[in-house]
Design a protein around this motif. Structure first.
Motif, PDB file in Angstrom:
ATOM      1  N   ALA A 232       0.874  -1.062  -0.090  1.00 32.52           N
ATOM      2  CA  ALA A 232      -0.001  -0.157   0.199  1.00 32.52           C
ATOM      3  C   ALA A 232       1.023   1.238   0.007  1.00 32.52           C
ATOM      4  N   ALA A 233       1.833   1.067   0.791  1.00 30.46           N
ATOM      5  CA  ALA A 233       2.767   2.447   0.900  1.00 30.46           C
ATOM      6  C   ALA A 233       3.315   2.547  -0.594  1.00 30.46           C
ATOM      7  N   ARG A 234       4.041   1.637  -1.008  1.00 36.12           N
ATOM      8  CA  ARG A 234       4.527   1.856  -2.468  1.00 36.12           C
ATOM      9  C   ARG A 234       3.594   2.353  -3.577  1.00 36.12           C
ATOM     10  N   CYS A 235       2.397   1.617  -3.440  1.00 37.66           N
ATOM     11  CA  CYS A 235       1.202   2.169  -4.545  1.00 37.66           C
ATOM     12  C   CYS A 235       1.178   3.853  -4.274  1.00 37.66           C
ATOM     13  N   HIS A 236       1.031   4.219  -2.882  1.00 36.80           N
ATOM     14  CA  HIS A 236       0.765   5.662  -2.656  1.00 36.80           C
ATOM     15  C   HIS A 236       1.832   6.621  -2.950  1.00 36.80           C
TER      16      HIS A 236
ATOM     17  N   GLU B 229       2.273  11.451   1.844  1.00 34.19           N
ATOM     18  CA  GLU B 229       2.496  11.387   3.144  1.00 34.19           C
ATOM     19  C   GLU B 229       2.066  10.026   3.795  1.00 34.19           C
ATOM     20  N   PRO B 230       1.070   9.609   3.271  1.00 32.79           N
ATOM     21  CA  PRO B 230       0.603   8.112   3.798  1.00 32.79           C
ATOM     22  C   PRO B 230       1.611   7.002   3.483  1.00 32.79           C
ATOM     23  N   ALA B 231       2.435   7.447   2.368  1.00 32.76           N
ATOM     24  CA  ALA B 231       3.650   6.491   1.895  1.00 32.76           C
ATOM     25  C   ALA B 231       4.548   6.485   3.197  1.00 32.76           C
ATOM     26  N   ALA B 232       4.754   7.845   3.331  1.00 30.99           N
ATOM     27  CA  ALA B 232       5.980   7.763   4.480  1.00 30.99           C
ATOM     28  C   ALA B 232       5.433   7.403   5.839  1.00 30.99           C
ATOM     29  N   ALA B 233       4.255   7.588   6.039  1.00 30.04           N
ATOM     30  CA  ALA B 233       3.910   7.032   7.273  1.00 30.04           C
ATOM     31  C   ALA B 233       3.632   5.660   7.439  1.00 30.04           C
ATOM     32  N   GLY B 234       3.505   4.804   6.296  1.00 23.76           N
ATOM     33  CA  GLY B 234       3.218   3.368   6.133  1.00 23.76           C
ATOM     34  C   GLY B 234       4.814   2.848   6.478  1.00 23.76           C
ATOM     35  N   CYS B 235       5.758   3.430   5.598  1.00 21.40           N
ATOM     36  CA  CYS B 235       7.269   3.208   5.542  1.00 21.40           C
ATOM     37  C   CYS B 235       7.638   3.218   6.987  1.00 21.40           C
ATOM     38  N   GLN B 236       7.234   4.395   7.722  1.00 18.82           N
ATOM     39  CA  GLN B 236       7.725   4.771   9.209  1.00 18.82           C
ATOM     40  C   GLN B 236       7.160   3.468  10.066  1.00 18.82           C
ATOM     41  N   ALA B 237       5.772   3.318   9.839  1.00 19.03           N
ATOM     42  CA  ALA B 237       5.233   2.329  10.711  1.00 19.03           C
ATOM     43  C   ALA B 237       5.827   0.799  10.633  1.00 19.03           C
ATOM     44  N   LEU B 238       6.437   0.402   9.447  1.00 16.38           N
ATOM     45  CA  LEU B 238       7.056  -0.624   9.177  1.00 16.38           C
ATOM     46  C   LEU B 238       8.511  -0.501   9.537  1.00 16.38           C
ATOM     47  N   ASN B 239       9.108   0.525  10.051  1.00 17.27           N
ATOM     48  CA  ASN B 239      10.455   0.889  10.327  1.00 17.27           C
ATOM     49  C   ASN B 239      11.400   0.757   9.169  1.00 17.27           C
TER      50      ASN B 239
ATOM     51  N   VAL C  82      11.731   5.345   4.249  1.00 17.56           N
ATOM     52  CA  VAL C  82      11.007   6.814   4.715  1.00 17.56           C
ATOM     53  C   VAL C  82      11.931   7.785   3.865  1.00 17.56           C
ATOM     54  N   ALA C  83      13.380   7.743   4.005  1.00 16.17           N
ATOM     55  CA  ALA C  83      14.260   8.653   3.292  1.00 16.17           C
ATOM     56  C   ALA C  83      14.005   8.989   2.206  1.00 16.17           C
ATOM     57  N   ARG C  84      13.654   7.925   1.220  1.00 22.02           N
ATOM     58  CA  ARG C  84      13.394   8.037  -0.317  1.00 22.02           C
ATOM     59  C   ARG C  84      11.899   8.955  -0.348  1.00 22.02           C
ATOM     60  N   VAL C  85      11.040   8.454   0.626  1.00 23.48           N
ATOM     61  CA  VAL C  85       9.905   9.294   0.505  1.00 23.48           C
ATOM     62  C   VAL C  85       9.749  10.684   0.979  1.00 23.48           C
TER      63      VAL C  85
END
Length: 166
Positions: free
Chosen positions: A36-40, A61-71, A76-79
């Motif tokens: 989902a994060a990749r799609c966003h 923003e939801p892509a960054a939040a999703g990556c952050q939640a997954l550590n 996160v840096a790329r987004v």
């Protein structure tokens, strides 16, 4: 029915944001946060390329939040880099362990600046001594004054002397 992975690929191939968002929705329903994060993210990148900055930010923003939640720090840096292109400054995420007022709120560099200010050095001299810019010193001094609830450099020197006496 297409799988979320196929929807994602089809959206990328066709350059269709609606297909990418459908893939993100399907991933959310199937509890696949990484996909989902990749799609966003891919939707945000596509929208950025088309000049739709607000919509792109809404997807990144939801892509960054999703990556952050997954550590997923690298992702996160790329987004975050994509968000910076849109003028969004993310800053550090998560809770801060440092207090916001008092001596414990000062960083190591701020403490060094405070010590040099207490010795009577002016901002250019402090900057030279610490190999940082004058502007950075100015920011540190302002922060020190605010965090210690002081109004002058003299008060910084007095408080440093009191702190050292403890």
């Amino acid at each position: 029915m297409l799988t979320p992975g196929l929807l994602h690929c089809q959206g990328l191939l066709d350059g269709r944001t609606d297909t990418l968002l459908a893939a993100a929705d399907t991933c959310d329903q199937l509890r696949r946060p990484w996909q989902a994060a990749r799609c966003h993210e891919d939707t945000g990148v596509l929208l950025t390329r088309r000049g739709h900055r607000d919509e792109a930010r809404h997807e990144l923003e939801p892509a960054a939040a999703g990556c952050q939640a997954l550590n997923a720090a690298w992702n996160v840096a790329r987004v975050d880099a994509g968000l910076r292109e849109l003028g969004v400054r993310c800053g550090a995420r998560g809770t801060r362990g440092r207090p916001i007022h008092g001596w414990q709120s000062l960083t190591n560099t701020a403490l060094k600046v405070a010590g040099l200010v207490a010795e009577g050095l002016f901002n250019p001299n402090v900057a030279e001594r610490l190999f940082i810019s004058r502007r950075t010193v100015q920011i540190h001094v302002s922060s020190i004054l605010a965090k210690l609830d002081l109004t002058s450099r003299v008060e910084v020197a007095i408080r440093m002397a009191q702190q050292d006496a403890r």
